[in-house]
Every structure is written in structure tokens, then in C-alpha cells.
Design a protein around this motif. Structure first.
Motif, PDB file in Angstrom:
ATOM      1  N   VAL A 181       0.855  -1.197   0.000  1.00  0.00           N
ATOM      2  CA  VAL A 181       0.000   0.000   0.000  1.00  0.00           C
ATOM      3  C   VAL A 181       0.889   1.245   0.000  1.00  0.00           C
ATOM      4  N   PRO A 182       0.590   2.264  -0.808  1.00  0.00           N
ATOM      5  CA  PRO A 182       1.397   3.487  -0.825  1.00  0.00           C
ATOM      6  C   PRO A 182       1.539   4.114   0.554  1.00  0.00           C
ATOM      7  N   LEU A 183       2.653   4.799   0.762  1.00  0.00           N
ATOM      8  CA  LEU A 183       2.998   5.344   2.076  1.00  0.00           C
ATOM      9  C   LEU A 183       1.947   6.318   2.592  1.00  0.00           C
ATOM     10  N   LEU A 184       1.404   7.161   1.724  1.00  0.00           N
ATOM     11  CA  LEU A 184       0.408   8.139   2.173  1.00  0.00           C
ATOM     12  C   LEU A 184      -0.822   7.452   2.751  1.00  0.00           C
ATOM     13  N   PHE A 185      -1.258   6.386   2.127  1.00  0.00           N
ATOM     14  CA  PHE A 185      -2.402   5.641   2.661  1.00  0.00           C
ATOM     15  C   PHE A 185      -2.036   4.963   3.983  1.00  0.00           C
ATOM     16  N   GLN A 186      -0.819   4.454   4.079  1.00  0.00           N
ATOM     17  CA  GLN A 186      -0.393   3.819   5.321  1.00  0.00           C
ATOM     18  C   GLN A 186      -0.368   4.822   6.477  1.00  0.00           C
ATOM     19  N   ILE A 187       0.165   6.010   6.220  1.00  0.00           N
ATOM     20  CA  ILE A 187       0.192   7.033   7.267  1.00  0.00           C
ATOM     21  C   ILE A 187      -1.221   7.439   7.647  1.00  0.00           C
ATOM     22  N   HIS A 188      -2.084   7.536   6.661  1.00  0.00           N
ATOM     23  CA  HIS A 188      -3.488   7.874   6.932  1.00  0.00           C
ATOM     24  C   HIS A 188      -4.129   6.838   7.845  1.00  0.00           C
ATOM     25  N   VAL A 189      -3.871   5.573   7.602  1.00  0.00           N
ATOM     26  CA  VAL A 189      -4.453   4.508   8.425  1.00  0.00           C
ATOM     27  C   VAL A 189      -3.898   4.555   9.837  1.00  0.00           C
ATOM     28  N   VAL A 190      -2.581   4.733   9.985  1.00  0.00           N
ATOM     29  CA  VAL A 190      -1.962   4.756  11.316  1.00  0.00           C
ATOM     30  C   VAL A 190      -2.461   5.944  12.131  1.00  0.00           C
ATOM     31  N   THR A 191      -2.537   7.130  11.524  1.00  0.00           N
ATOM     32  CA  THR A 191      -3.025   8.299  12.261  1.00  0.00           C
ATOM     33  C   THR A 191      -4.502   8.147  12.613  1.00  0.00           C
ATOM     34  N   ALA A 192      -5.262   7.456  11.765  1.00  0.00           N
ATOM     35  CA  ALA A 192      -6.678   7.231  12.066  1.00  0.00           C
ATOM     36  C   ALA A 192      -6.828   6.352  13.307  1.00  0.00           C
ATOM     37  N   PHE A 193      -6.022   5.286  13.408  1.00  0.00           N
ATOM     38  CA  PHE A 193      -6.104   4.427  14.592  1.00  0.00           C
ATOM     39  C   PHE A 193      -5.594   5.155  15.832  1.00  0.00           C
ATOM     40  N   ALA A 194      -4.606   6.020  15.677  1.00  0.00           N
ATOM     41  CA  ALA A 194      -4.156   6.828  16.815  1.00  0.00           C
ATOM     42  C   ALA A 194      -5.276   7.753  17.285  1.00  0.00           C
ATOM     43  N   LEU A 195      -6.031   8.304  16.340  1.00  0.00           N
ATOM     44  CA  LEU A 195      -7.173   9.153  16.686  1.00  0.00           C
ATOM     45  C   LEU A 195      -8.241   8.355  17.422  1.00  0.00           C
ATOM     46  N   PHE A 196      -8.486   7.128  16.981  1.00  0.00           N
ATOM     47  CA  PHE A 196      -9.460   6.269  17.665  1.00  0.00           C
ATOM     48  C   PHE A 196      -9.030   5.986  19.104  1.00  0.00           C
ATOM     49  N   ALA A 197      -7.733   5.802  19.321  1.00  0.00           N
ATOM     50  CA  ALA A 197      -7.242   5.550  20.673  1.00  0.00           C
ATOM     51  C   ALA A 197      -7.399   6.781  21.567  1.00  0.00           C
ATOM     52  N   LEU A 198      -7.270   7.966  21.000  1.00  0.00           N
ATOM     53  CA  LEU A 198      -7.430   9.199  21.769  1.00  0.00           C
ATOM     54  C   LEU A 198      -8.892   9.572  21.981  1.00  0.00           C
ATOM     55  N   TRP A 199      -9.754   9.077  21.133  1.00  0.00           N
ATOM     56  CA  TRP A 199     -11.158   9.478  21.081  1.00  0.00           C
ATOM     57  C   TRP A 199     -11.842   9.521  22.453  1.00  0.00           C
ATOM     58  N   PRO A 200     -11.774   8.455  23.279  1.00  0.00           N
ATOM     59  CA  PRO A 200     -12.542   8.463  24.536  1.00  0.00           C
ATOM     60  C   PRO A 200     -12.118   9.543  25.524  1.00  0.00           C
ATOM     61  N   PHE A 201     -10.947  10.130  25.326  1.00  0.00           N
ATOM     62  CA  PHE A 201     -10.411  11.075  26.299  1.00  0.00           C
ATOM     63  C   PHE A 201     -10.491  12.512  25.807  1.00  0.00           C
ATOM     64  N   THR A 202     -11.289  12.742  24.758  1.00  0.00           N
ATOM     65  CA  THR A 202     -11.436  14.075  24.180  1.00  0.00           C
ATOM     66  C   THR A 202     -12.910  14.439  24.086  1.00  0.00           C
ATOM     67  N   ARG A 203     -13.161  15.616  23.550  1.00  0.00           N
ATOM     68  CA  ARG A 203     -14.533  16.068  23.364  1.00  0.00           C
ATOM     69  C   ARG A 203     -15.263  15.276  22.282  1.00  0.00           C
ATOM     70  N   LEU A 204     -14.569  14.423  21.548  1.00  0.00           N
ATOM     71  CA  LEU A 204     -15.207  13.642  20.490  1.00  0.00           C
ATOM     72  C   LEU A 204     -16.223  12.644  21.028  1.00  0.00           C
ATOM     73  N   VAL A 205     -16.245  12.420  22.332  1.00  0.00           N
ATOM     74  CA  VAL A 205     -17.227  11.490  22.892  1.00  0.00           C
ATOM     75  C   VAL A 205     -18.653  11.958  22.642  1.00  0.00           C
ATOM     76  N   HIS A 206     -18.832  13.247  22.340  1.00  0.00           N
ATOM     77  CA  HIS A 206     -20.195  13.749  22.139  1.00  0.00           C
ATOM     78  C   HIS A 206     -20.858  13.130  20.911  1.00  0.00           C
ATOM     79  N   VAL A 207     -20.056  12.446  20.066  1.00  0.00           N
ATOM     80  CA  VAL A 207     -20.638  11.752  18.914  1.00  0.00           C
ATOM     81  C   VAL A 207     -21.656  10.707  19.374  1.00  0.00           C
ATOM     82  N   PHE A 208     -21.419  10.123  20.538  1.00  0.00           N
ATOM     83  CA  PHE A 208     -22.299   9.073  21.049  1.00  0.00           C
ATOM     84  C   PHE A 208     -23.321   9.625  22.033  1.00  0.00           C
ATOM     85  N   SER A 209     -23.596  10.905  21.957  1.00  0.00           N
ATOM     86  CA  SER A 209     -24.545  11.525  22.874  1.00  0.00           C
ATOM     87  C   SER A 209     -25.737  12.094  22.135  1.00  0.00           C
ATOM     88  N   ALA A 210     -26.217  11.404  21.138  1.00  0.00           N
ATOM     89  CA  ALA A 210     -27.408  11.861  20.417  1.00  0.00           C
ATOM     90  C   ALA A 210     -28.591  11.898  21.380  1.00  0.00           C
TER      91      ALA A 210
END
Length: 252
Positions: A181-210
Motif C-alpha cells: 500500500v502506498p505510504l500516504l495511505f499507510q500514514i493515513h491509516v496509522v493516524t486514524a487508529f491513533a485518533l481512535f485511541a485518543l477518542w474516549p479522552f477528548t470532546r469527540l465522545v459527544h458523537v455518542f450523545s445523540a
């Protein structure tokens, strides 16, 4: 597959998913009062009125596109008459619009948070970290799409990234699919999973507060001091309890 590939495409995804799930459970149980967007609308509304709708509309389009592109096998799309050419055109055109809306909205929100004093003071360290990883994930994803899908010959991620992510979700990881897989896509995937790991500890939790509960909550009854409550006639009910007449009490 070497050790680095195993860590990136097996260990990191499962670790991020575990932190994402356990972190939300922990946050909900022990930090319910912090489960909020930390709204700053009272501090500034002009930039927020433009940036927030653009970002949220764009990110919803991005999520929808990723769900279809990563989780839906292309054979299913062929079965309902969506050919490779139609899918590529729709994914590229709608994806470009979604990327422009999302990045423009995010840029406005970051500019607002940096330049408006009260909003900047209300920004936590975790907010800043979240914006870095969110911006990196969106930026690398957009750059990869532009380089390979818009101006390049095209990269068939539905033959590599899509089956890989499905193999991870079904607990049958195939890290070898990510090797070329091209490097740009690989970096995109890795940063996305890092964002998922940070998600519960940020304001992004409001996504599940409908506010679904608002659809089923009972009416709030307000009592009026007026004898005539609104335009309707007062219905017969219990007579109000009144204090005894002092003159009658004296006669007794």
C-alpha cells in the motif's frame, strides 16, 4: 511479514480498538459530567456558525464514504448495478467535496479557537492533541486521494485496505495485504487508529450523545398562578384548599 508490519497492521489496530471501547466505558462510568462537547458558542458565534456546519456535514460524508468503501465488498455493489467506473466517479467527486468541506470547516474552527481569547482559554491540552491527530488523519487521507485518485492512475484500495480492515474486524488479520500500500495511505491509516485511541479522552465522545431520550421523555408540566391558564377553559378538578376564615373561627 516482518515485525514492524505485524505491529502496524495487527497490534496497533487491536490496541486502538480496545482502548476505544474500554476508554468509552470508563469515561461514561467515571466522568459523566465531563461527557460533553465543552461548547464555546457563548464566547463567539460568527465563525462557529460557518465552521461547525461545514465540518460536521463534511465529516458525515467522509464517514459514509469510508463505510461503503471499506466495509462493503465490491461484489455486493456489483450485484446492485454499481460498476467500478460508477463507484470510482462517485467516490472521487463526492470524496473531494467532502474533503473540501471538512478541511475548510476544521480550518475555521482551529482559527477561531486560536484567535478568539475566551475560546482559546477554554481549550485544553487534550483538545490541542485531538486537533493535531484529526487534522493529520484528514490531511493525509485527502492528500492520498488527490495524488493517487484524482491526478494519478488510481490505487485499488478495495483490493488491499478494504479486505485488510475487514479481516481485522473479523479477527482474521491479514497484514500482508498492507505491504504494498502506498505510504500516504499507510500514514493515513496509522493516524486514524491513533485518533481512535485518543477518542474516549477528548470532546469527540459527544458523537455518542445523540439526544434520543428527548423523543420519549414525558411532558414537563408547568404550573401557572393565573386562574385562567391559557386560552382553554379551566377543567373541573379538585377544589383548592383555602385557609379558614378568621371571622368564622371567632364565632366558634
Amino acid at each position: 511479514m516482518n515485525a514492524v508490519g505485524f505491529i502496524l497492521w495487527v497490534a496497533v489496530p487491536y490496541a486502538a480498538i480496545a482502548v476505544f471501547i474500554v476508554g468509552h466505558i470508563w469515561r461514561y462510568r467515571y466522568d459523566k459530567f465531563g461527557w460533553t462537547t465543552r461548547s464555546s458558542q457563548t464566547y463567539e458565534n460568527r465563525l462557529l456558525r460557518w465552521g461547525s456546519p461545514m465540518f460536521h456535514l463534511g465529516i458525515l460524508m467522509v464517514i459514509a464514504g469510508h463505510v461503503v468503501g471499506l466495509l462493503v465488498p465490491r461484489e455486493w455493489l456489483y450485484a446492485i448495478g454499481i460498476s467500478e467506473e460508477i463507484y470510482h466517479f462517485g467516490a472521487t467527486s463526492l470524496g473531494t467535496i467532502a474533503a473540501i468541506l471538512t478541511l475548510a470547516g476544521l480550518a475555521i474552527l482551529i482559527y477561531r479557537r486560536r484567535t478568539v481569547g475566551p475560546v482559546f482559554l477554554a481549550t485544553t491540552a487534550m483538545d490541542k492533541v485531538m486537533y493535531v491527530f484529526l487534522g493529520a488523519t484528514l490531511g493525509f487521507g485527502t492528500l492520498a486521494t488527490v495524488v493517487f485518485q484524482v491526478f494519478g492512475s488510481g490505487f485499488h484500495y478495495r483490493e488491499t485496505i478494504s479486505p485488510w480492515i475487514r479481516s481485522v474486524l473479523f479477527f482474521q488479520p491479514q497484514p500482508e495485504l498492507m505491504a504494498d500500500v502506498p505510504l500516504l495511505f499507510q500514514i493515513h491509516v496509522v493516524t486514524a487508529f491513533a485518533l481512535f485511541a485518543l477518542w474516549p479522552f477528548t470532546r469527540l465522545v459527544h458523537v455518542f450523545s445523540a439526544p434520543v431520550g428527548y423523543l420519549f421523555r414525558p411532558y414537563i408540566v408547568y404550573r401557572s398562578r393565573d386562574d385562567q391558564r391559557g386560552a382553554r377553559q379551566v377543567r373541573r378538578g379538585w377544589d383548592p384548599v383555602q385557609a379558614p376564615d378568621p371571622d368564622k373561627l371567632r364565632k366558634l
